[in-house]
Scaffold this active site. Structure first.
Site, PDB file in Angstrom:
ATOM      1  N   HIS A 112      49.801   4.650  82.554  1.00  0.00           N
ATOM      2  CA  HIS A 112      48.824   4.585  81.317  1.00  0.00           C
ATOM      3  C   HIS A 112      49.235   5.487  80.068  1.00  0.00           C
ATOM      4  CE1 HIS A 112      47.481   8.269  83.421  1.00  0.00           C
ATOM      5  NE2 HIS A 112      47.106   8.668  82.351  1.00  0.00           N
ATOM      6  N   ASP A 142      51.170   3.510  88.728  1.00  0.00           N
ATOM      7  CA  ASP A 142      50.797   4.168  87.566  1.00  0.00           C
ATOM      8  C   ASP A 142      51.936   5.057  87.151  1.00  0.00           C
ATOM      9  OD1 ASP A 142      49.436   5.048  85.207  1.00  0.00           O
ATOM     10  OD2 ASP A 142      48.561   6.724  86.286  1.00  0.00           O
ATOM     11  N   SER A 218      48.988  14.213  81.892  1.00  0.00           N
ATOM     12  CA  SER A 218      49.436  13.032  82.450  1.00  0.00           C
ATOM     13  C   SER A 218      50.984  12.899  82.282  1.00  0.00           C
ATOM     14  CB  SER A 218      48.639  11.800  82.159  1.00  0.00           C
ATOM     15  OG  SER A 218      47.128  11.768  82.366  1.00  0.00           O
TER      16      SER A 218
END
Length: 470
Positions: A112, A142, A218
């Site tokens: 993402h 992911d 992230s």
């Protein structure tokens, strides 16, 4: 007796006096015992240079020009002058983190972070900035693997650790770039392993930690005390948007498989076991007379697949893979996905009250039957549905259960016959009136008989449903 007591008292007094009169060594002459170091600074100094910032630029296409005036010169003039650029394509930048895992510039980050990016820049802690390209990306896990264009320069990197060795209570540190503030280090412990109830990604198999993880972290590193990479930080659970001690990281063993394939130039194809399963619930355990609620129940075995060849049967309950317990289908898929195609896994299972160990050789999922994507014709009761034959490879690609055969619904027009029948995107049609449906051709031959109802059996999100056409 009195003399003896007095003598003892005099002796003790003399001893104390001798002690008091003894020369005293200066405190600085006796070095203190070294205290165990509690600082994480050496660990941070070793690993932080390999954690990078990632800047991904994305183009937001505006279709207003082509939708309304076909992009005419008049529209462009009107847009750029009177509307001050309204309707033009926009650029957005996303900020995240990544980890260099090879000296030649291979980087692991989250899908993402770089999703739909038209350009990617990677900034090292030392200030160097390089462009990067995507080697492989996977929305289901992911994860994404990038290649830094560093002109052959050797870059600092972190070695993969074995995430399967982590235990609740182990200390870890998280390094990333939260809120764009620059590289930040937080520490904590592993709160839980094999956490599968958190709905990020398809495999839902995470390391949970109380090390603070915030937006911008992230793709950053979760590092064990030996300095190895054990996880890729991916998400937080929060009611406020900030860290509340519930951080989640993708296990390094999952990332390692993707990196190994990417550096060899291989497309991402996960190994296949050829079965479908469901969680053992109390009703199933009582019905089958199982000894516990652990494990996953095998509901279907793909004919000719690895599980079928090894002798697995519907009704078997898989308790462990290579001694790692599995308690739900996500954990089963994770254990298979972290193995290499061609490798052998050992399943521990319960069958008819007895326990067995069975070796299964994993394979690449076959791409047969061909997809044959088609819209159902107007004469079909399923008109308005776009469908495709479900092969094991196609099932893995779209995140469907690869242990079953059937026809998957890719799209349904609102108001069409298939929509009124109750079909939805992602449904897998298994049979009609008891006749198995394995390919699109099987579905195309289906015709309704006047004044006779038809029953369609389908699978949706692991549950078997029935749709009836009157």
């Amino acid at each position: 007796m009195q003399f003896r007591s007095i003598a003892m008292a005099i002796g003790m007094t003399a001893l104390i006096g001798a002690t008091l009169l003894a020369p005293v060594t200066a405190a600085e002459d006796v070095p203190p015992a070294p205290l165990p170091s509690q600082s994480l600074a050496p660990l941070v100094e070793k690993t932080a240079p390999s954690v990078v910032n990632i800047f991904a630029q994305k183009v937001i296409r505006n279709r207003s020009a082509t939708r309304y005036l076909d992009g005419s010169a008049f529209w462009r003039l009107f847009r750029d002058t009177l509307l001050f650029g309204y309707g033009q394509d926009r650029f957005e930048s996303s900020l995240g983190s990544g980890v260099i895992v090879a000296a030649n510039g291979v980087v692991v980050t989250n899908y993402h972070v770089i999703e739909a990016a038209s350009g990617i820049l990677v900034a090292l802690p030392g200030g160097q900035v390089y462009s990067a390209r995507v080697l492989v990306s996977d929305q289901r896990t992911d994860l994404a693997v990038l290649q830094i264009e560093a002109g052959g320069a050797a870059l600092p990197s972190i070695a993969f650790g074995d995430s399967d060795r982590l235990k609740a209570g182990d200390r870890v540190i998280a390094i990333g770039n939260p809120f764009g503030l620059g590289q930040t280090v937080t520490s904590g412990i592993v709160s839980a392993t094999a956490r599968t109830s958190f709905g990020v990604g398809d495999f839902r198999f995470f390391i949970q930690t109380d090390a603070a993880i915030n937006p911008g972290n992230s793709g950053g590193a979760l590092i064990a005390m030996d300095g190895t990479l054990v996880g890729i930080n991916t998400a937080i659970f929060s009611t406020s948007g900030g860290s509340q001690g519930l951080g989640f990281a993708i296990p390094s063993n999952m990332a390692r498989v993707m990196v190994d394939g990417a550096v060899k130039g291989q497309t991402l194809v996960r190994p296949w076991i050829g079965l479908s399963s469901r969680t053992v619930v109390p009703q199933i355990a009582e019905l089958l007379g199982l000894s516990s609620l652990h494990g996953v129940l095998v509901t279907d075995v793909f004919k000719g697949g690895p599980a079928d060849s090894a002798g697995l049967q519907p009704g078997d309950v898989i308790l462990a893979i290579d001694e790692f317990p599995v308690d739900d289908p996500q954990a089963l898929r994770y254990r298979i996905a972290t193995r290499a195609a061609g490798s052998t896994v050992q399943l521990t299972l319960e069958r008819d009250g007895e326990f067995h160990k069975i070796a299964v050789s994993l394979q690449l999922p076959p791409n047969e039957p061909a997809r044959n994507e088609s819209w159902m014709p107007n004469l079909s009761p399923l008109r308005g549905a776009r469908v495709a034959s479900l092969s094991p490879a196609f099932a893995d690609e779209i995140g469907a259960d690869s242990g079953i055969s059937g026809v998957v619904v890719l799209e349904v027009r609102i108001g069409a016959g298939a929509y009124r029948l109750g079909l939805r995107e992602g449904d897998i049609i298994r049979d009609i009136d008891g006749r198995p449906v394995r390919t699109v051709d099987d579905l195309l031959t289906f015709r309704t008989t006047p004044f006779k109802s038809s029953r369609i059996t389908l699978e949706r999100a692991g549950s078997v449903l029935t749709a009836t056409r009157n």
